[in-house]
Design an enzyme around this catalytic site. Structure first.
Site, PDB file in Angstrom:
ATOM      1  N   ASP A   1      79.007  40.024  56.860  1.00 36.10           N
ATOM      2  CA  ASP A   1      79.160  39.706  58.278  1.00 36.10           C
ATOM      3  C   ASP A   1      80.041  38.458  58.426  1.00 36.10           C
ATOM      4  O   ASP A   1      81.258  38.555  58.492  1.00 36.10           O
ATOM      5  CB  ASP A   1      77.789  39.514  58.914  1.00 36.10           C
ATOM      6  CG  ASP A   1      77.838  39.506  60.432  1.00 36.10           C
ATOM      7  OD1 ASP A   1      78.944  39.369  60.996  1.00 36.10           O
ATOM      8  OD2 ASP A   1      76.786  39.632  61.085  1.00 36.10           O
ATOM      9  N   THR A   2      79.462  37.282  58.428  1.00 39.68           N
ATOM     10  CA  THR A   2      80.270  36.064  58.548  1.00 39.68           C
ATOM     11  C   THR A   2      80.776  35.571  57.190  1.00 39.68           C
ATOM     12  O   THR A   2      81.588  34.654  57.128  1.00 39.68           O
ATOM     13  CB  THR A   2      79.468  34.939  59.212  1.00 39.68           C
ATOM     14  OG1 THR A   2      78.299  34.666  58.430  1.00 39.68           O
ATOM     15  CG2 THR A   2      79.051  35.338  60.625  1.00 39.68           C
TER      16      THR A   2
ATOM     17  N   GLY B   1      79.517  33.818  54.884  1.00 38.36           N
ATOM     18  CA  GLY B   1      79.113  32.496  54.406  1.00 38.36           C
ATOM     19  C   GLY B   1      78.342  32.563  53.099  1.00 38.36           C
ATOM     20  O   GLY B   1      78.681  31.876  52.129  1.00 38.36           O
TER      21      GLY B   1
ATOM     22  N   ASP C   1      71.226  38.491  46.332  1.00 37.50           N
ATOM     23  CA  ASP C   1      69.873  38.041  46.647  1.00 37.50           C
ATOM     24  C   ASP C   1      68.877  38.982  45.981  1.00 37.50           C
ATOM     25  O   ASP C   1      69.236  40.052  45.485  1.00 37.50           O
ATOM     26  CB  ASP C   1      69.628  37.980  48.158  1.00 37.50           C
ATOM     27  CG  ASP C   1      69.977  39.279  48.872  1.00 37.50           C
ATOM     28  OD1 ASP C   1      69.576  40.359  48.374  1.00 37.50           O
ATOM     29  OD2 ASP C   1      70.658  39.226  49.903  1.00 37.50           O
TER      30      ASP C   1
ATOM     31  N   LYS D   1      68.700  32.850  46.441  1.00 35.97           N
ATOM     32  CA  LYS D   1      69.038  31.887  47.491  1.00 35.97           C
ATOM     33  C   LYS D   1      67.783  31.468  48.243  1.00 35.97           C
ATOM     34  O   LYS D   1      66.870  32.262  48.457  1.00 35.97           O
ATOM     35  CB  LYS D   1      70.064  32.485  48.454  1.00 35.97           C
ATOM     36  CG  LYS D   1      69.604  33.710  49.233  1.00 35.97           C
ATOM     37  CD  LYS D   1      70.716  34.248  50.106  1.00 35.97           C
ATOM     38  CE  LYS D   1      70.242  35.490  50.869  1.00 35.97           C
ATOM     39  NZ  LYS D   1      71.322  36.104  51.653  1.00 35.97           N
TER      40      LYS D   1
END
EC number: 2.7.6.1
Length: 338
Positions: A234-235, A237, A181, A204
């Site tokens: 973290d997740t 995604g 990013d 993004k």
């Protein structure tokens, strides 16, 4: 100045294996056994934390190793209670070695009527008696200004530079560093400059909180070995989607260098199914069994750099010397000696 002949390490329960590894590295440097201070950190039946130190620490230079990772609140309370116990036992100085600084993502008010929890945590740590902070890759470097005590923020970038030059030494001309990013450009640029590689950015745009609606690659990644660089996964995604977008734009391979492997929720499943060849993380957060079992994840040891940083702090010598990957190379001798 510290009155002890040796620095003293004490560990919470968040990542005891890392503390033991740091002690081993310090023993190697000092030529004598550097053990952990004998103490117990446990919980009563109602969840209250209790700390008891079994050794005399009066006048000692104490280093408390405790990342405030999941469960963040429990680990933060452990750190503060250990610090209070040491302060009341007349320790000369208490340094909190926080390989992962929890709540760092709450460093500003993102909207009305929200807290700046990173500042609150800073106040709590100082009030507990901590006199210096040693951490790695703060999510936001301005958090150092939340403290009125010294904060030494180490960087993973020199370690990543050594790792990349070792694992991609035969094709460094194909490597491209990628920021996932716009906000992480400075971190990615730092690594790109260290390994003399070009830089690309994945821009993004979010549709709604927690969802990425669109990603655009800025830069030509065709036939490149892309290294995504970030501080927290973290997740996973956004990371997995960024890897897919890079491959869709012609990248040859995608690898990721992420300092702190939070890896919550569906992260492991997403990484296992992703197009990433490797996800490289550090051991600032103690890896779970699922993380250790994932073939795409490789873990780099931070004990050497923390051990040297602790010794430099204790000796009163420069910690910023560890910002240079050439300085770190002999510290990681045997790992990246090829």
């Amino acid at each position: 100045m510290p009155t002890s002949h040796e620095p003293k390490l004490i560990s919470g329960n968040a990542n005891r294996p890392l503390t033991e590894a740091i002690a081993q590295r310090m023993s190697l440097h000092r030529g004598i056994d550097v053990g952990l201070v004998d103490a117990r950190v446990e919980r009563f039946n109602d969840g209250e934390i209790f700390v008891e130190v079994f050794e005399n620490v009066r006048g000692e230079d104490m280093f408390v190793v405790q990342p405030t990772s999941n469960p963040a609140n429990d680990n933060l309370m452990e750190l503060m209670i250990i610090a209070d116990a040491l302060r009341r036992s007349s320790a000369a100085r208490i340094t909190a070695v926080m390989p992962y600084f929890g709540y760092a993502r709450q460093d500003r008010r993102s909207k009305a009527r929200t807290p700046i929890t990173a500042k609150l945590v800073a106040n709590l740590l100082v009030e507990a008696g901590i006199e210096r902070i040693l951490t790695l890759d703060l999510h936001a470097t301005q958090i150092q200004g939340f403290f009125d005590i010294p904060v030494d923020n180490l960087y993973a970038s020199p370690i990543w530079a050594l790792d990349a030059m070792h694992h991609f030494k035969d094709r460094m001309d194909e490597v491209m560093v990628v920021s996932p990013d716009v906000g992480g450009v400075a971190r990615a640029r730092d690594l790109a400059q260290r390994i003399n590689a070009p830089l690309s950015i994945v821009d993004k745009r979010r549709g709604k909180p927690g969802e990425v609606a669109e990603m655009t690659v800025i830069g030509d990644v065709k036939d490149r070995v892309c290294l995504i660089v970030d501080d927290i996964v973290d997740t996973a995604g956004t990371l997995c989607k960024a890897a897919q977008v890079l491959m869709d734009n012609g990248a040859k391979e995608v690898h990721s260098y992420i300092t702190h492997g939070v890896l919550s929720g569906p992260a492991i499943e997403r990484i296992s199914k992703s197009v990433m060849t490797n996800l490289v993380i550090t051991n600032t957060i103690q890896p779970t069994a699922a993380v250790l079992a994932c073939p795409q994840i490789r873990i780099v040891n931070t004990a050497p750099v923390f051990a040297q940083a602790i010794l430099n702090t204790w000796n009163g010598t420069s910690v910023s010397s560890l910002f240079n990957h050439k300085t770190l190379k002999p510290i990681y001798e045997g790992v990246y000696s090829g």
